[in-house]
Write a protein that holds these residues in place. Structure first.
Motif, PDB file in Angstrom:
ATOM      1  N   THR A  91      -4.662  38.608  13.880  1.00 46.35           N
ATOM      2  CA  THR A  91      -4.297  40.337  12.071  1.00 46.35           C
ATOM      3  C   THR A  91      -5.567  40.111  11.694  1.00 46.35           C
ATOM      4  OG1 THR A  91      -4.225  39.294  10.457  1.00 46.35           O
ATOM      5  CG2 THR A  91      -2.494  40.027  11.541  1.00 46.35           C
ATOM      6  N   ARG A  92      -6.330  41.426  10.947  1.00 46.19           N
ATOM      7  CA  ARG A  92      -7.815  41.702  10.455  1.00 46.19           C
ATOM      8  C   ARG A  92      -7.490  40.873   9.164  1.00 46.19           C
ATOM      9  NH1 ARG A  92      -9.698  47.792   9.468  1.00 46.19           N
ATOM     10  NH2 ARG A  92      -9.571  48.231  11.976  1.00 46.19           N
ATOM     11  N   THR A  93      -7.069  41.179   8.731  1.00 44.86           N
ATOM     12  CA  THR A  93      -7.494  39.667   7.556  1.00 44.86           C
ATOM     13  C   THR A  93      -7.204  38.216   7.613  1.00 44.86           C
ATOM     14  OG1 THR A  93      -5.638  41.887   6.040  1.00 44.86           O
ATOM     15  CG2 THR A  93      -5.772  38.904   5.385  1.00 44.86           C
ATOM     16  N   ASP A  94      -6.662  38.373   8.978  1.00 47.46           N
ATOM     17  CA  ASP A  94      -6.812  36.521   9.326  1.00 47.46           C
ATOM     18  C   ASP A  94      -8.151  36.658   9.816  1.00 47.46           C
ATOM     19  OD1 ASP A  94      -4.111  36.018   8.737  1.00 47.46           O
ATOM     20  OD2 ASP A  94      -3.543  35.791  10.497  1.00 47.46           O
ATOM     21  N   ARG A  95      -8.884  37.395  10.826  1.00 43.83           N
ATOM     22  CA  ARG A  95      -9.844  36.919  11.085  1.00 43.83           C
ATOM     23  C   ARG A  95     -11.062  36.934   9.683  1.00 43.83           C
ATOM     24  NH1 ARG A  95      -8.476  41.041  14.925  1.00 43.83           N
ATOM     25  NH2 ARG A  95      -9.700  42.797  13.884  1.00 43.83           N
ATOM     26  N   ALA A  96     -10.684  37.883   9.061  1.00 40.27           N
ATOM     27  CA  ALA A  96     -11.695  37.486   7.706  1.00 40.27           C
ATOM     28  C   ALA A  96     -12.042  36.433   6.963  1.00 40.27           C
ATOM     29  CB  ALA A  96     -11.317  39.086   6.724  1.00 40.27           C
ATOM     30  N   ARG A  97     -10.002  35.904   6.543  1.00 42.95           N
ATOM     31  CA  ARG A  97     -10.064  34.450   6.564  1.00 42.95           C
ATOM     32  C   ARG A  97     -10.925  33.322   6.885  1.00 42.95           C
ATOM     33  NH1 ARG A  97      -4.001  35.441   4.878  1.00 42.95           N
ATOM     34  NH2 ARG A  97      -3.950  36.929   2.690  1.00 42.95           N
ATOM     35  N   LEU A  98     -11.035  33.719   8.440  1.00 43.05           N
ATOM     36  CA  LEU A  98     -11.573  32.355   9.339  1.00 43.05           C
ATOM     37  C   LEU A  98     -12.984  32.712   8.950  1.00 43.05           C
ATOM     38  CD1 LEU A  98     -11.911  30.057  10.985  1.00 43.05           C
ATOM     39  CD2 LEU A  98     -11.662  32.601  12.998  1.00 43.05           C
ATOM     40  N   ARG A  99     -13.505  34.098   8.754  1.00 45.69           N
ATOM     41  CA  ARG A  99     -15.143  34.060   8.836  1.00 45.69           C
ATOM     42  C   ARG A  99     -15.178  33.369   7.221  1.00 45.69           C
ATOM     43  NH1 ARG A  99     -14.199  39.226  10.693  1.00 45.69           N
ATOM     44  NH2 ARG A  99     -14.085  39.773   9.171  1.00 45.69           N
ATOM     45  N   GLU A 100     -14.292  33.455   6.711  1.00 44.93           N
ATOM     46  CA  GLU A 100     -14.703  33.354   4.988  1.00 44.93           C
ATOM     47  C   GLU A 100     -14.697  31.405   5.091  1.00 44.93           C
ATOM     48  OE1 GLU A 100     -11.601  34.730   2.619  1.00 44.93           O
ATOM     49  OE2 GLU A 100     -12.915  36.674   2.330  1.00 44.93           O
ATOM     50  N   LYS A 101     -13.316  31.023   5.441  1.00 44.44           N
ATOM     51  CA  LYS A 101     -13.944  29.374   5.614  1.00 44.44           C
ATOM     52  C   LYS A 101     -14.669  28.639   6.456  1.00 44.44           C
ATOM     53  CE  LYS A 101     -11.008  25.559   4.746  1.00 44.44           C
ATOM     54  NZ  LYS A 101     -10.839  25.315   2.845  1.00 44.44           N
ATOM     55  N   LEU A 102     -15.123  29.418   7.880  1.00 44.42           N
ATOM     56  CA  LEU A 102     -16.580  29.522   8.295  1.00 44.42           C
ATOM     57  C   LEU A 102     -17.765  29.283   7.527  1.00 44.42           C
ATOM     58  CD1 LEU A 102     -15.467  30.645  11.716  1.00 44.42           C
ATOM     59  CD2 LEU A 102     -15.134  28.536  11.337  1.00 44.42           C
ATOM     60  N   ASN A 103     -18.021  29.960   6.707  1.00 47.99           N
ATOM     61  CA  ASN A 103     -18.522  29.973   6.110  1.00 47.99           C
ATOM     62  C   ASN A 103     -19.227  28.589   4.525  1.00 47.99           C
ATOM     63  OD1 ASN A 103     -20.421  32.165   7.446  1.00 47.99           O
ATOM     64  ND2 ASN A 103     -19.196  33.838   6.173  1.00 47.99           N
ATOM     65  N   GLU A 104     -17.633  28.535   4.588  1.00 52.95           N
ATOM     66  CA  GLU A 104     -17.366  27.714   3.308  1.00 52.95           C
ATOM     67  C   GLU A 104     -18.417  26.164   4.409  1.00 52.95           C
ATOM     68  OE1 GLU A 104     -14.490  25.993   0.552  1.00 52.95           O
ATOM     69  OE2 GLU A 104     -13.821  27.298   2.160  1.00 52.95           O
ATOM     70  N   LEU A 105     -17.964  26.394   5.343  1.00 47.11           N
ATOM     71  CA  LEU A 105     -18.501  25.418   5.732  1.00 47.11           C
ATOM     72  C   LEU A 105     -20.042  25.225   6.333  1.00 47.11           C
ATOM     73  CD1 LEU A 105     -17.400  22.175   7.353  1.00 47.11           C
ATOM     74  CD2 LEU A 105     -17.492  23.677  10.181  1.00 47.11           C
ATOM     75  N   ARG A 106     -20.171  26.444   6.360  1.00 49.98           N
ATOM     76  CA  ARG A 106     -22.125  26.310   6.891  1.00 49.98           C
ATOM     77  C   ARG A 106     -22.307  26.447   5.066  1.00 49.98           C
ATOM     78  NH1 ARG A 106     -20.224  31.511   9.491  1.00 49.98           N
ATOM     79  NH2 ARG A 106     -21.000  30.990  11.888  1.00 49.98           N
ATOM     80  N   LYS A 107     -21.841  26.507   3.725  1.00 50.87           N
ATOM     81  CA  LYS A 107     -22.304  26.267   2.831  1.00 50.87           C
ATOM     82  C   LYS A 107     -22.579  24.923   2.188  1.00 50.87           C
ATOM     83  CE  LYS A 107     -21.445  30.855   1.372  1.00 50.87           C
ATOM     84  NZ  LYS A 107     -20.825  32.172   0.379  1.00 50.87           N
TER      85      LYS A 107
END
Length: 394
Positions: A91-107
């Motif tokens: 879902t769009r919500t799940d895609r957004a949550r995935l992006r957030e988690k990947l960005n957290e790993l990057r940070k």
């Protein structure tokens, strides 16, 4: 900083393993992957086609983040086009949550690299990398067919292997070549065993068709895919049996012709792949189904798995086997970077034979028959005829 990921060429190399563990069982592979991440102390590298925001993807990313936070140099290599395809499952919500988690790993300092081919045409027609490698400073690598998704660990059949020994260095070089990094690979720590327990000869075949794209990219490759050519040669030399698994069986023409020649000589051919409901679109199955009538006429046995067959294994004459990421389809020939391990080791052959024996007796595998094909509804017949000219793109 890492340079942008780039293409990799051919790696056709003889190597060996000192330890081999088959990971056909889904829980066994998942636990092995999580244990490797938890045990890593220096680096953890993982490549996948896509990550899905489900219980599998969430746990994997959480463990990678924990590793990075305790000082492990974490690299997650994802195919950009593959992730776009995987996004359709979310879902769009799940895609957004995935992006957030990947960005957290990057940070946290982790490297999340989105792989793209260098040629603009290849980027727009669905080319990319399809190689699945996980390795760490503990000296072990996991190699096979699985993605970071619920489908790979809760639904479909998959086949991966855990390895130690010289083959791990080959896998590490392939990972770094895909990554396109100028940073030297960290040295792998020696196996925990003081002496190798065994020496298992195996060859590593890897090829990226976008390495030499030419002017027209995927529309006109300048060279033959060596993996496809070597598989076709092995099939031509089969004497008794050919057994293979693929997500959907819709191979390059050279393999179609080699298999046809083999059946004409009386070689028994068993093909195990997925049914139409294994994806949320019927198009790949329709592309595969265009070949059903011909396969049945040739005498090949083709089975549809009701919950999804995503492993990539071939066994010829019970004497030679290969397994890894190469689906028997046009995409593996002309659009995806793929890799396979091959061996004639008796112990591994016994494992693979047992897998095929299990598939043959699995009630979830339905044999495609001439009667069944002849009874297809009109819409299904029309759909397969319409997709036939462009089946290589699905």
């Amino acid at each position: 900083m890492l340079k942008p990921a780039r293409s990799v060429g051919a790696i056709i190399e003889a190597s060996s393993a000192t330890d081999f563990t088959a990971l056909w069982d889904r829980d066994a592979e998942w636990n092995r992957r999580i244990e490797m991440i938890a045990a890593s102390r220096s680096f953890l590298h993982l490549s996948t086609l896509y990550v899905e925001w489900d219980e599998i993807g969430r746990e994997a990313l959480s463990e990678l983040l924990k590793a990075q936070q305790r000082g492990v140099a974490t690299i997650l290599l994802i195919d950009r086009f593959g992730q776009r395809l995987g996004g359709y499952l979310m879902t769009r919500t799940d895609r957004a949550r995935l992006r957030e988690k990947l960005n957290e790993l990057r940070k946290a300092g982790g490297q999340v690299v989105m792989y793209s081919p260098k040629h603009v045409i290849d980027r727009y027609v669905g080319c990319g990398h399809h190689i699945k490698i996980q390795l760490s400073d503990e000296g072990e690598a996991i190699f096979g067919s699985s993605n970071l998704s619920r489908s790979s660990f809760k639904e479909w059949n998959e086949f991966s292997v855990a390895l130690r020994g010289p083959i791990v260095d080959v896998l590490a070089r392939n990972f770094n070549a895909l990554l396109g990094s100028s940073i030297p690979a960290p040295p792998l720590l020696p196996s925990k065993q003081s002496l190798p327990s065994q020496n298992i000869p195996m060859d590593y075949w890897s090829y990226n068709p976008t390495e030499d794209p030419g002017r027209w990219g995927a529309f006109h490759r300048r060279q033959t895919n060596p993996l496809t050519a070597m598989f076709a040669d092995k099939i031509r030399h089969a004497q008794h049996t050919i057994r293979l698994t693929s997500f959907y069986y819709k191979p390059a023409r050279v393999i179609v012709e080699a298999l046809k020649e083999a059946t004409s000589r009386g070689v028994t051919v068993d093909i195990f792949h997925s049914n139409a409901s294994s994806l949320n679109t019927p198009l790949p199955w329709l592309a595969a189904a265009t070949g059903y009538a011909s396969l049945v006429r040739q005498g090949a046995n083709i089975y549809e798995n009701q919950h999804g067959e995503h492993s990539k294994i071939i066994l010829i004459d019970d004497e030679w086997t290969a397994f890894g990421s190469y689906n028997f389809e046009d995409a593996a020939d002309s659009r995806w970077a793929e890799a396979m391990l091959t061996t004639e080791d008796p112990a591994i052959l016994a494992v693979v034979r047992a897998i095929f024996q299990g598939l043959a007796s699995d009630p979830d595998n339905d044999l495609v028959t001439a009667e069944g094909v002849n009874q297809w509804p009109l819409l299904q017949r029309v759909s397969t005829n319409l997709i036939r000219p462009i089946k290589g793109w699905f």
